[in-house]
Design a protein around this motif. Structure first.
Motif, PDB file in Angstrom:
ATOM      1  N   GLU A  61      -7.094   1.398  -3.250  1.00  0.00           N
ATOM      2  CA  GLU A  61      -7.464   1.294  -4.662  1.00  0.00           C
ATOM      3  C   GLU A  61      -6.256   1.155  -5.579  1.00  0.00           C
ATOM      4  O   GLU A  61      -6.381   0.684  -6.702  1.00  0.00           O
ATOM      5  CB  GLU A  61      -8.274   2.530  -5.079  1.00  0.00           C
ATOM      6  CG  GLU A  61      -9.610   2.659  -4.351  1.00  0.00           C
ATOM      7  CD  GLU A  61     -10.404   3.845  -4.851  1.00  0.00           C
ATOM      8  OE1 GLU A  61      -9.870   4.627  -5.671  1.00  0.00           O
ATOM      9  OE2 GLU A  61     -11.581   3.989  -4.434  1.00  0.00           O
ATOM     10  N   VAL A  62      -5.094   1.577  -5.096  1.00  0.00           N
ATOM     11  CA  VAL A  62      -3.863   1.508  -5.881  1.00  0.00           C
ATOM     12  C   VAL A  62      -2.785   0.860  -5.032  1.00  0.00           C
ATOM     13  O   VAL A  62      -2.654   1.164  -3.843  1.00  0.00           O
ATOM     14  CB  VAL A  62      -3.403   2.920  -6.328  1.00  0.00           C
ATOM     15  CG1 VAL A  62      -2.062   2.835  -7.058  1.00  0.00           C
ATOM     16  CG2 VAL A  62      -4.453   3.566  -7.219  1.00  0.00           C
ATOM     17  N   VAL A  63      -2.031  -0.053  -5.630  1.00  0.00           N
ATOM     18  CA  VAL A  63      -0.908  -0.680  -4.932  1.00  0.00           C
ATOM     19  C   VAL A  63       0.382  -0.338  -5.669  1.00  0.00           C
ATOM     20  O   VAL A  63       0.376   0.088  -6.825  1.00  0.00           O
ATOM     21  CB  VAL A  63      -1.089  -2.206  -4.837  1.00  0.00           C
ATOM     22  CG1 VAL A  63      -2.285  -2.552  -3.971  1.00  0.00           C
ATOM     23  CG2 VAL A  63      -1.236  -2.826  -6.219  1.00  0.00           C
ATOM     24  N   TYR A  64       1.504  -0.554  -4.981  1.00  0.00           N
ATOM     25  CA  TYR A  64       2.804  -0.132  -5.500  1.00  0.00           C
ATOM     26  C   TYR A  64       3.767  -1.309  -5.517  1.00  0.00           C
ATOM     27  O   TYR A  64       3.637  -2.244  -4.733  1.00  0.00           O
ATOM     28  CB  TYR A  64       3.350   1.006  -4.647  1.00  0.00           C
ATOM     29  CG  TYR A  64       2.451   2.210  -4.600  1.00  0.00           C
ATOM     30  CD1 TYR A  64       2.588   3.249  -5.505  1.00  0.00           C
ATOM     31  CD2 TYR A  64       1.418   2.295  -3.653  1.00  0.00           C
ATOM     32  CE1 TYR A  64       1.741   4.354  -5.478  1.00  0.00           C
ATOM     33  CE2 TYR A  64       0.571   3.388  -3.617  1.00  0.00           C
ATOM     34  CZ  TYR A  64       0.739   4.415  -4.531  1.00  0.00           C
ATOM     35  OH  TYR A  64      -0.108   5.490  -4.500  1.00  0.00           O
ATOM     36  N   TYR A  65       4.728  -1.245  -6.416  1.00  0.00           N
ATOM     37  CA  TYR A  65       5.726  -2.312  -6.521  1.00  0.00           C
ATOM     38  C   TYR A  65       7.009  -1.741  -7.111  1.00  0.00           C
ATOM     39  O   TYR A  65       7.018  -0.697  -7.764  1.00  0.00           O
ATOM     40  CB  TYR A  65       5.211  -3.447  -7.413  1.00  0.00           C
ATOM     41  CG  TYR A  65       4.930  -3.022  -8.853  1.00  0.00           C
ATOM     42  CD1 TYR A  65       5.920  -3.137  -9.820  1.00  0.00           C
ATOM     43  CD2 TYR A  65       3.699  -2.506  -9.227  1.00  0.00           C
ATOM     44  CE1 TYR A  65       5.685  -2.733 -11.135  1.00  0.00           C
ATOM     45  CE2 TYR A  65       3.453  -2.108 -10.524  1.00  0.00           C
ATOM     46  CZ  TYR A  65       4.451  -2.226 -11.473  1.00  0.00           C
ATOM     47  OH  TYR A  65       4.219  -1.815 -12.770  1.00  0.00           O
ATOM     48  N   ASN A  66       8.095  -2.453  -6.880  1.00  0.00           N
ATOM     49  CA  ASN A  66       9.390  -2.074  -7.438  1.00  0.00           C
ATOM     50  C   ASN A  66       9.527  -2.745  -8.810  1.00  0.00           C
ATOM     51  O   ASN A  66       9.523  -3.970  -8.898  1.00  0.00           O
ATOM     52  CB  ASN A  66      10.521  -2.534  -6.497  1.00  0.00           C
ATOM     53  CG  ASN A  66      11.904  -2.298  -7.092  1.00  0.00           C
ATOM     54  OD1 ASN A  66      12.057  -1.545  -8.059  1.00  0.00           O
ATOM     55  ND2 ASN A  66      12.897  -2.941  -6.513  1.00  0.00           N
ATOM     56  N   ASP A  81       0.850  -1.180   0.000  1.00  0.00           N
ATOM     57  CA  ASP A  81       0.000   0.000   0.000  1.00  0.00           C
ATOM     58  C   ASP A  81       0.892   1.238   0.000  1.00  0.00           C
ATOM     59  O   ASP A  81       2.128   1.130  -0.090  1.00  0.00           O
ATOM     60  CB  ASP A  81      -0.955  -0.009   1.195  1.00  0.00           C
ATOM     61  CG  ASP A  81      -0.221  -0.044   2.542  1.00  0.00           C
ATOM     62  OD1 ASP A  81       0.978   0.288   2.584  1.00  0.00           O
ATOM     63  OD2 ASP A  81      -0.854  -0.412   3.540  1.00  0.00           O
ATOM     64  N   GLU A  82       0.299   2.408   0.109  1.00  0.00           N
ATOM     65  CA  GLU A  82       1.059   3.654   0.017  1.00  0.00           C
ATOM     66  C   GLU A  82       2.079   3.795   1.137  1.00  0.00           C
ATOM     67  O   GLU A  82       3.125   4.415   0.962  1.00  0.00           O
ATOM     68  CB  GLU A  82       0.104   4.847   0.042  1.00  0.00           C
ATOM     69  CG  GLU A  82       0.750   6.158  -0.348  1.00  0.00           C
ATOM     70  CD  GLU A  82      -0.264   7.265  -0.548  1.00  0.00           C
ATOM     71  OE1 GLU A  82       0.152   8.380  -0.930  1.00  0.00           O
ATOM     72  OE2 GLU A  82      -1.466   7.034  -0.320  1.00  0.00           O
ATOM     73  N   GLU A  83       1.800   3.177   2.286  1.00  0.00           N
ATOM     74  CA  GLU A  83       2.728   3.256   3.419  1.00  0.00           C
ATOM     75  C   GLU A  83       3.811   2.191   3.364  1.00  0.00           C
ATOM     76  O   GLU A  83       4.678   2.134   4.239  1.00  0.00           O
ATOM     77  CB  GLU A  83       1.951   3.116   4.744  1.00  0.00           C
ATOM     78  CG  GLU A  83       1.152   4.347   5.150  1.00  0.00           C
ATOM     79  CD  GLU A  83      -0.058   4.542   4.255  1.00  0.00           C
ATOM     80  OE1 GLU A  83      -0.704   3.522   3.896  1.00  0.00           O
ATOM     81  OE2 GLU A  83      -0.354   5.698   3.895  1.00  0.00           O
ATOM     82  N   GLN A 140      -8.216 -10.521  -1.597  1.00  0.00           N
ATOM     83  CA  GLN A 140      -7.416 -10.471  -0.373  1.00  0.00           C
ATOM     84  C   GLN A 140      -7.177  -9.028   0.071  1.00  0.00           C
ATOM     85  O   GLN A 140      -7.278  -8.713   1.263  1.00  0.00           O
ATOM     86  CB  GLN A 140      -6.078 -11.176  -0.625  1.00  0.00           C
ATOM     87  CG  GLN A 140      -5.126 -11.175   0.559  1.00  0.00           C
ATOM     88  CD  GLN A 140      -3.825 -11.879   0.219  1.00  0.00           C
ATOM     89  OE1 GLN A 140      -3.814 -12.869  -0.517  1.00  0.00           O
ATOM     90  NE2 GLN A 140      -2.729 -11.357   0.752  1.00  0.00           N
ATOM     91  N   ILE A 141      -6.879  -8.153  -0.887  1.00  0.00           N
ATOM     92  CA  ILE A 141      -6.635  -6.749  -0.560  1.00  0.00           C
ATOM     93  C   ILE A 141      -7.899  -6.066  -0.080  1.00  0.00           C
ATOM     94  O   ILE A 141      -7.888  -5.291   0.891  1.00  0.00           O
ATOM     95  CB  ILE A 141      -6.046  -6.017  -1.787  1.00  0.00           C
ATOM     96  CG1 ILE A 141      -4.641  -6.537  -2.086  1.00  0.00           C
ATOM     97  CG2 ILE A 141      -6.004  -4.501  -1.551  1.00  0.00           C
ATOM     98  CD1 ILE A 141      -4.038  -5.979  -3.355  1.00  0.00           C
ATOM     99  N   HIS A 142      -9.014  -6.360  -0.728  1.00  0.00           N
ATOM    100  CA  HIS A 142     -10.277  -5.767  -0.312  1.00  0.00           C
ATOM    101  C   HIS A 142     -10.654  -6.197   1.106  1.00  0.00           C
ATOM    102  O   HIS A 142     -11.275  -5.435   1.863  1.00  0.00           O
ATOM    103  CB  HIS A 142     -11.394  -6.156  -1.286  1.00  0.00           C
ATOM    104  CG  HIS A 142     -11.346  -5.387  -2.566  1.00  0.00           C
ATOM    105  ND1 HIS A 142     -11.940  -5.832  -3.732  1.00  0.00           N
ATOM    106  CD2 HIS A 142     -10.779  -4.189  -2.880  1.00  0.00           C
ATOM    107  CE1 HIS A 142     -11.739  -4.946  -4.691  1.00  0.00           C
ATOM    108  NE2 HIS A 142     -11.029  -3.952  -4.196  1.00  0.00           N
ATOM    109  N   GLU A 143     -10.251  -7.398   1.485  1.00  0.00           N
ATOM    110  CA  GLU A 143     -10.541  -7.885   2.831  1.00  0.00           C
ATOM    111  C   GLU A 143      -9.612  -7.242   3.857  1.00  0.00           C
ATOM    112  O   GLU A 143     -10.041  -6.867   4.951  1.00  0.00           O
ATOM    113  CB  GLU A 143     -10.387  -9.409   2.863  1.00  0.00           C
ATOM    114  CG  GLU A 143     -10.712 -10.011   4.227  1.00  0.00           C
ATOM    115  CD  GLU A 143     -10.585 -11.525   4.225  1.00  0.00           C
ATOM    116  OE1 GLU A 143     -10.583 -12.115   5.313  1.00  0.00           O
ATOM    117  OE2 GLU A 143     -10.492 -12.113   3.124  1.00  0.00           O
TER     118      GLU A 143
END
Length: 297
Positions: free
Chosen positions: A289-294, A184-186, A280-283
């Motif tokens: 609404e947006v996820v991050y990755y390298n 997530d953003e954090e 899984q994320i919704h739970e």
């Protein structure tokens, strides 16, 4: 410049990575070829500065070395071995293999994700990547025998582009099998996504192909013009070093600018993820609404 404050985060780039200019400034620093000239003592001093700041040298955390500046702490982020021009004789398979082996090491070292990989899997990926890329490059070269000289000069670019499309995915195939971490953003890890891995690898392939365009397009045009002049006709021995110099000059600018095309910390909308991960994320985090990755490099 004043001494380095204790509060700086040396884990993050010095410039705003949400803008192309900020990413470009970061990668110009990371790929600065002048770092090749640093001595062993300078590298050791930089390493000690970072270790002292992180507190790796003892319980006193963080400790700033006397006279240390922000530039010193970020200097260690530079890649000292650059992807410089490899002088290749297209008819000699050995040099094609050397080039693609170098690319394979770079691609694996700059992958994304932390999924374990066995020696056997790594060896299979290496053999597949180098063999496929070399065969493609040599196959394209064989098509140039009856083409005009100027057209033939651009075939190496097609070979490089095709080799990148083969070498990068194969050396990072583990990501395509098990996915890469998404957060997530954090920065809290939410799971692994193959969809994110595909998007990241695609971005890297595009960046690498764009990176090759200046080095593969500009020197051929210049060399084709110069070879018609008396100066180079009377000094044919200048051809090879001049061409290598032109390629190197182009890479100095093309490498950081093309690495900056996409954010290192890329994002993807949750709705585009795999159904299982999406659920899984919704739970876990219904508001995400947006996820991050390298994406890797």
């Amino acid at each position: 410049m004043g001494e380095l404050p204790i509060g700086i985060n040396i884990q993050e780039p010095r410039w705003d990575q949400s803008t192309f200019l900020g990413r470009a400034r970061h990668f110009f620093t990371v790929t600065d070829p002048r770092n090749l000239l640093l001595s062993g003592s300078q590298l050791e001093a930089s390493r000690n500065i970072v270790q002292n700041y992180r507190g790796e040298g003892g319980p006193d955390w963080p400790h700033v070395s006397p006279g240390a500046h922000e530039h010193d702490h970020h200097r260690l982020h530079a890649h000292l071995l650059q992807a410089g021009p490899v002088l290749k004789t297209p008819t000699v398979v050995f040099w094609q293999w050397v080039n693609q082996s170098f690319n394979a090491v770079v691609n694996y070292s700059n992958r994304s994700g932390d999924a374990p990989i066995t020696i056997g899997q790594l060896g299979t990926a290496y053999v597949s990547a180098t063999t496929g890329a070399v065969a493609t490059a040599l196959g394209l070269k064989s098509l140039t025998k009856h083409l005009p000289t100027l057209v033939g000069r651009f075939v190496p670019f097609a070979a490089v582009a095709a080799a990148n499309c083969i070498n990068i995915p194969l050396m990072r195939q583990r990501e395509l099998q098990v996915g890469i971490p998404v957060t997530d953003e954090e920065g809290q890890r939410l799971g692994h996504s193959v969809t994110a891995a595909k998007q990241g690898i695609f971005q890297v392939v595009v960046s690498r192909i764009c990176m090759a365009i200046p080095a593969m397009a500009i020197p051929p045009l210049i060399m084709d013009t110069l070879e018609k002049k008396d100066f180079l006709k009377h000094r044919p021995w200048l051809g090879a070093p001049l061409q290598v110099g032109l390629v190197g000059f182009c890479l100095v600018f093309a490498t950081p600018l093309c690495c900056a095309l996409f954010p290192q910390r890329s994002s993807i909308h949750v709705s585009r993820l795999e159904p299982e991960l999406r659920a899984q994320i919704h739970e876990q985090s219904p508001s995400t609404e947006v996820v991050y990755y390298n994406k890797g490099l």
